[in-house]
Write a protein that holds these residues in place. Structure first.
Motif, PDB file in Angstrom:
ATOM      1  N   UNK A   1      -6.906  -3.024 -14.890  1.00 38.55           N
ATOM      2  CA  UNK A   1      -5.683  -2.252 -15.100  1.00 38.55           C
ATOM      3  C   UNK A   1      -5.390  -2.150 -16.600  1.00 38.55           C
ATOM      4  N   UNK A   2      -5.053  -0.935 -17.069  1.00 42.47           N
ATOM      5  CA  UNK A   2      -4.830  -0.761 -18.497  1.00 42.47           C
ATOM      6  C   UNK A   2      -3.688  -1.634 -18.995  1.00 42.47           C
ATOM      7  N   UNK A   3      -3.801  -2.021 -20.243  1.00 42.99           N
ATOM      8  CA  UNK A   3      -2.810  -2.828 -20.956  1.00 42.99           C
ATOM      9  C   UNK A   3      -2.682  -4.247 -20.418  1.00 42.99           C
ATOM     10  N   UNK A   4      -3.694  -4.740 -19.683  1.00 44.53           N
ATOM     11  CA  UNK A   4      -3.645  -6.120 -19.217  1.00 44.53           C
ATOM     12  C   UNK A   4      -4.529  -7.036 -20.040  1.00 44.53           C
TER      13      UNK A   4
ATOM     14  N   UNK B   1     -10.517   0.648 -18.852  1.00 46.96           N
ATOM     15  CA  UNK B   1      -9.105   0.575 -18.483  1.00 46.96           C
ATOM     16  C   UNK B   1      -8.800   1.617 -17.414  1.00 46.96           C
ATOM     17  N   UNK B   2      -8.181   1.180 -16.327  1.00 45.18           N
ATOM     18  CA  UNK B   2      -7.773   2.088 -15.264  1.00 45.18           C
ATOM     19  C   UNK B   2      -6.274   2.315 -15.405  1.00 45.18           C
ATOM     20  N   UNK B   3      -5.861   3.575 -15.407  1.00 41.88           N
ATOM     21  CA  UNK B   3      -4.467   3.937 -15.562  1.00 41.88           C
ATOM     22  C   UNK B   3      -3.617   3.245 -14.509  1.00 41.88           C
TER      23      UNK B   3
ATOM     24  N   UNK C   1      -1.382   2.518 -11.618  1.00 43.04           N
ATOM     25  CA  UNK C   1      -1.226   3.322 -10.414  1.00 43.04           C
ATOM     26  C   UNK C   1      -2.511   3.980  -9.970  1.00 43.04           C
ATOM     27  N   UNK C   2      -3.582   3.824 -10.741  1.00 49.41           N
ATOM     28  CA  UNK C   2      -4.864   4.425 -10.411  1.00 49.41           C
ATOM     29  C   UNK C   2      -5.800   3.463  -9.712  1.00 49.41           C
ATOM     30  N   UNK C   3      -5.259   2.447  -9.087  1.00 45.80           N
ATOM     31  CA  UNK C   3      -6.071   1.461  -8.395  1.00 45.80           C
ATOM     32  C   UNK C   3      -5.282   0.922  -7.217  1.00 45.80           C
ATOM     33  N   UNK C   4      -5.958   0.289  -6.311  1.00 55.36           N
ATOM     34  CA  UNK C   4      -5.274  -0.246  -5.150  1.00 55.36           C
ATOM     35  C   UNK C   4      -6.140  -1.222  -4.388  1.00 55.36           C
ATOM     36  N   UNK C   5      -5.510  -1.854  -3.429  1.00 57.30           N
ATOM     37  CA  UNK C   5      -6.177  -2.828  -2.572  1.00 57.30           C
ATOM     38  C   UNK C   5      -5.760  -2.541  -1.136  1.00 57.30           C
TER      39      UNK C   5
ATOM     40  N   UNK D   1       0.734  -0.979  -8.775  1.00 59.43           N
ATOM     41  CA  UNK D   1       1.064  -0.878 -10.197  1.00 59.43           C
ATOM     42  C   UNK D   1       1.332  -2.289 -10.704  1.00 59.43           C
ATOM     43  N   UNK D   2       1.293  -2.458 -12.005  1.00 61.81           N
ATOM     44  CA  UNK D   2       1.590  -3.770 -12.580  1.00 61.81           C
ATOM     45  C   UNK D   2       3.017  -4.187 -12.268  1.00 61.81           C
TER      46      UNK D   2
END
Length: 79
Positions: free
Chosen positions: A9-12, A47-49, A51-55, A61-62
Motif C-alpha cells: 500500500x502506498x505511503x506505508x 506502491x499500490x494506490x 483503495x486499490x487492493x483488498x482481501x 484502505x489504510x
C-alpha cells in the motif's frame, strides 16, 4: 534471472525500508543461487494506490485498517 515483485500500500514504507527490501531480497537469492545471481537479480517494490487492493473480495484502505498516520508513513510493516 531471479525476480521478486513486492506490492505494498502506498505511503506505508519509507525509501529506506524499500531499499532494505531490495537488499535483503537480493541477499536471499544469492544465498540460494550463489554469487552469480547478484548481478542479475531484479527486485521491484511497487506502491499500490490506497483503495486499490483488498482481501477476501473486500476493497481496503489504510484508514479502514487504522494504519494511516498523520505524516503518511503508515504503520504497516515498519522495519
Amino acid at each position: 534471472m531471479p525476480f521478486a515483485d513486492f506490492k505494498v500500500p502506498e505511503k506505508t514504507l519509507t525509501t529506506k525500508q524499500k531499499e532494505k527490501i531490495v537488499t535483503r531480497t537480493t541477499e536471499l537469492f544469492v544465498e540460494i543461487y550463489g554469487e552469480r545471481a547478484r548481478a542479475n537479480t531484479m527486485v521491484l517494490v511497487e506502491d499500490v494506490t490506497d483503495g486499490g487492493w483488498g482481501i477476501s473480495g473486500n476493497v481496503l484502505t489504510l484508514a479502514m485498517l487504522g494504519q494511516a498516520t498523520e505524516d503518511g508513513s503508515g504503520a504497516a510493516g515498519a522495519a
